[in-house]
Design a protein around this motif. Structure first.
Motif, PDB file in Angstrom:
ATOM      1  N   ILE A 157      22.253   4.865 -34.174  1.00 19.96           N
ATOM      2  CA  ILE A 157      22.497   3.430 -34.142  1.00 19.96           C
ATOM      3  C   ILE A 157      23.970   3.167 -34.435  1.00 19.96           C
ATOM      4  O   ILE A 157      24.581   3.849 -35.247  1.00 19.96           O
ATOM      5  N   ILE A 158      24.546   2.202 -33.730  1.00 23.49           N
ATOM      6  CA  ILE A 158      25.974   1.901 -33.881  1.00 23.49           C
ATOM      7  C   ILE A 158      26.192   0.402 -33.959  1.00 23.49           C
ATOM      8  O   ILE A 158      25.310  -0.388 -33.603  1.00 23.49           O
ATOM      9  N   LEU A 159      27.391   0.038 -34.411  1.00 25.06           N
ATOM     10  CA  LEU A 159      27.868  -1.336 -34.354  1.00 25.06           C
ATOM     11  C   LEU A 159      29.116  -1.334 -33.497  1.00 25.06           C
ATOM     12  O   LEU A 159      30.019  -0.524 -33.705  1.00 25.06           O
ATOM     13  N   TRP A 208      29.592  -1.852 -20.167  1.00 21.49           N
ATOM     14  CA  TRP A 208      28.309  -1.218 -20.473  1.00 21.49           C
ATOM     15  C   TRP A 208      27.441  -2.064 -21.400  1.00 21.49           C
ATOM     16  O   TRP A 208      26.219  -2.160 -21.209  1.00 21.49           O
ATOM     17  N   ILE A 209      28.033  -2.724 -22.380  1.00 22.38           N
ATOM     18  CA  ILE A 209      27.232  -3.506 -23.315  1.00 22.38           C
ATOM     19  C   ILE A 209      26.614  -4.712 -22.621  1.00 22.38           C
ATOM     20  O   ILE A 209      25.475  -5.111 -22.921  1.00 22.38           O
ATOM     21  N   GLU A 210      27.326  -5.292 -21.656  1.00 21.53           N
ATOM     22  CA  GLU A 210      26.775  -6.409 -20.891  1.00 21.53           C
ATOM     23  C   GLU A 210      25.603  -5.950 -20.044  1.00 21.53           C
ATOM     24  O   GLU A 210      24.602  -6.660 -19.913  1.00 21.53           O
ATOM     25  N   GLU A 211      25.705  -4.764 -19.467  1.00 22.40           N
ATOM     26  CA  GLU A 211      24.603  -4.223 -18.667  1.00 22.40           C
ATOM     27  C   GLU A 211      23.370  -3.973 -19.524  1.00 22.40           C
ATOM     28  O   GLU A 211      22.244  -4.200 -19.086  1.00 22.40           O
ATOM     29  N   VAL A 212      23.579  -3.495 -20.745  1.00 19.47           N
ATOM     30  CA  VAL A 212      22.449  -3.268 -21.653  1.00 19.47           C
ATOM     31  C   VAL A 212      21.773  -4.592 -21.989  1.00 19.47           C
ATOM     32  O   VAL A 212      20.546  -4.711 -21.955  1.00 19.47           O
ATOM     33  N   LYS A 213      22.573  -5.615 -22.280  1.00 23.15           N
ATOM     34  CA  LYS A 213      22.022  -6.919 -22.638  1.00 23.15           C
ATOM     35  C   LYS A 213      21.254  -7.556 -21.483  1.00 23.15           C
ATOM     36  O   LYS A 213      20.268  -8.256 -21.697  1.00 23.15           O
ATOM     37  N   GLN A 214      21.707  -7.310 -20.257  1.00 24.00           N
ATOM     38  CA  GLN A 214      21.110  -7.956 -19.090  1.00 24.00           C
ATOM     39  C   GLN A 214      19.912  -7.183 -18.539  1.00 24.00           C
ATOM     40  O   GLN A 214      19.252  -7.656 -17.623  1.00 24.00           O
ATOM     41  N   ALA A 215      19.639  -6.013 -19.078  1.00 27.65           N
ATOM     42  CA  ALA A 215      18.539  -5.186 -18.570  1.00 27.65           C
ATOM     43  C   ALA A 215      17.217  -5.749 -19.079  1.00 27.65           C
ATOM     44  O   ALA A 215      16.691  -5.330 -20.102  1.00 27.65           O
ATOM     45  N   SER A 240      21.416  -5.928 -29.626  1.00 28.90           N
ATOM     46  CA  SER A 240      21.152  -7.269 -30.141  1.00 28.90           C
ATOM     47  C   SER A 240      22.409  -7.784 -30.838  1.00 28.90           C
ATOM     48  O   SER A 240      23.188  -6.999 -31.401  1.00 28.90           O
ATOM     49  N   ALA A 241      22.621  -9.076 -30.796  1.00 31.07           N
ATOM     50  CA  ALA A 241      23.807  -9.671 -31.410  1.00 31.07           C
ATOM     51  C   ALA A 241      23.717  -9.547 -32.927  1.00 31.07           C
ATOM     52  O   ALA A 241      22.714  -9.949 -33.536  1.00 31.07           O
ATOM     53  N   ARG A 246      30.011  -8.974 -32.507  1.00 34.83           N
ATOM     54  CA  ARG A 246      29.571  -7.587 -32.577  1.00 34.83           C
ATOM     55  C   ARG A 246      28.104  -7.446 -32.211  1.00 34.83           C
ATOM     56  O   ARG A 246      27.323  -8.394 -32.329  1.00 34.83           O
ATOM     57  N   PHE A 247      27.748  -6.232 -31.771  1.00 34.79           N
ATOM     58  CA  PHE A 247      26.392  -5.952 -31.345  1.00 34.79           C
ATOM     59  C   PHE A 247      25.856  -4.726 -32.072  1.00 34.79           C
ATOM     60  O   PHE A 247      26.575  -3.744 -32.269  1.00 34.79           O
TER      61      PHE A 247
END
Length: 435
Positions: A157-159, A208-215, A240-241, A246-247
């Motif tokens: 898990i990361i931030l 990449w983070i936008e693609e994860v959120k939109q999946a 998740s926000a 940050r996510f």
């Protein structure tokens, strides 16, 4: 006096030292104001610092001294980059230009103390001017609780802010084989640097983070090679926000699950005897390949072949030997049509099919004739075959044009295969390629 007079503020030598001076009301008022401000800044939990345009500290409060383990004199000879592991001189210059415009900014970063302990921090910065010079006033909030939160989770898990890694848990560090987080981010800004580019997996680093959120309609997955084992792992990724910028991103290792899933999918579309694709997959892929050929204006050929007098072979040599004939013929088909765009099928019984895209009709005939010869040259004895002493095949070919459907293509190839049998077997129809 003014509390922004930083050299005086950090040195007690500048305080009025004689009772005669303090007899003046103005100086008495200034002295007490200074004592009050000094108390407020140095007796609160917030870490307060002031740095100049070149990133050098000109003021630090007692909390900073206590937190980072340096003396005040040591800190006042240091720069922001000496304690902030995410800041270089170039980064600070960029930050400074943005701060001049916005006047106030909120930043997340990682600070290190004299003993190289790391502290995730939230920094509220303000642009101020005094004595004809510009400064950044920073209030630093320790966010070490976030690291504890991350480490409380098993796995990976990361931030992140979507572009650079802010924090990572112990699971992430151990996966990549780094001794600590500081060593990791000294070499890598973003975890996406490890993503493997492959269809079906998220890769594009800037987004990449936008693609994860939109999946939403499908799972977001990334593929990463473990540098310790050199093995590729597949992770299910969820983001998740965490706050405004940050996510929180979790990586769940589903490598074993994906292996089982892929194996089941492979078995579902594979003929168990010959290991060619089966009729079910043919029905799925044929319309797709026809549409692709039309879209790309490519030539597509569908080839059907049938083992000559195969019932006679089974009756004479037995079904076990008959199965072996099918296996050897299937292997020969795959050998002759081995391009990535070629698809080879066992359509049922002793009947096989091939989808071949991108070749001219002449090339298709030449390749198919080579296949016919190679099968006969397997020299599999077949006494019931009137066309040869060995096992042979009859072949029909149909070509796709702009109006061809799967049904038309299949029935045309089947009719040509029937003509090849009527012509004496061990041959190809049409006899000559179209020009």
């Amino acid at each position: 006096m003014n509390f922004l007079d930083f050299p005086e503020f950090n040195s007690s030598d500048s305080l009025p030292s004689t009772q005669s001076l303090l007899s003046f009301p103005e100086l008495q008022k200034a002295y007490h104001e200074k004592q009050f401000i000094d108390y407020m800044l140095n007796h609160i939990n917030t870490l307060i610092f002031v740095a100049d345009e070149d990133s050098h500290f000109v003021f630090v409060n007692d909390t900073v001294v206590d937190k980072y383990g340096f003396t005040r004199d040591e800190l006042l000879k240091m720069s922001v980059s000496d304690i902030d592991i995410n800041v270089t001189q170039s980064d600070y210059s960029t930050f400074w230009k943005e701060l001049v415009q916005k006047k106030t900014m909120q930043l997340h970063s990682i600070h290190k103390d004299k003993f190289w302990n790391l502290y995730p921090v939230l920094i509220q910065t303000h642009y101020i001017e005094y004595g004809g010079k510009a400064y950044v006033f920073g209030a630093v909030e320790d966010e070490s609780y976030i690291q504890n939160l991350l480490n409380a989770h098993n796995g990976f898990i990361i931030l992140t802010d979507g572009k650079k890694l802010v924090m990572g848990n112990t699971g992430m560090i151990s996966f990549f084989g780094y001794p600590d987080f500081l060593t990791f981010i000294s070499e890598h800004k973003c975890i996406c640097e490890f993503f493997i580019e492959e269809e079906g997996f998220i890769y594009h680093q800037p987004t990449w983070i936008e693609e994860v959120k939109q999946a939403q309609e499908h799972d977001a997955k990334v593929k990463i090679k473990n540098p310790l084992t050199n093995q590729e792992h597949i992770f299910l990724v969820c983001a998740s926000a965490f706050d405004e910028s940050r996510f929180l991103v979790t990586f769940t290792d589903i490598t074993e699950l994906e292996t089982y899933k892929n194996e089941l999918e492979r078995l579902a579309i594979t003929d168990g005897l010959t290991l060619l694709y089966n009729r079910r997959y043919f029905n799925d892929i044929m319309p797709r390949e026809i549409n692709r050929a039309k879209r790309n204006k490519q030539q597509l050929a569908f080839i059907m072949l049938d083992v000559d007098y195969f019932k006679r072979y089974n009756d004479h040599y037995g079904h076990a030997n008959g199965d072996n004939v099918l296996i050897r013929i299937a292997s020969t088909i795959e050998y002759c049509f081995s391009r990535a765009s070629d698809f080879c099928f066992r359509l049922g019984g002793e009947e096989f099919g091939i989808i071949c895209t991108g070749n001219t009709p002449q090339d298709v005939y030449s390749q198919t004739e080579q296949l016919r010869q190679n099968i006969e040259e397997l020299a599999i004895e077949h006494k019931g075959n009137s066309a040869s002493s060995y096992a042979t095949v009859s072949i029909g070919i149909a070509f796709c044009d702009g109006n061809t459907t799967m049904e038309i293509l299949y029935s045309t190839a089947d009719a040509e295969l029937y003509r090849a049998k009527e012509a004496g077997r061990n041959g190809i129809c049409p006899v000559q390629p179209l020009l």
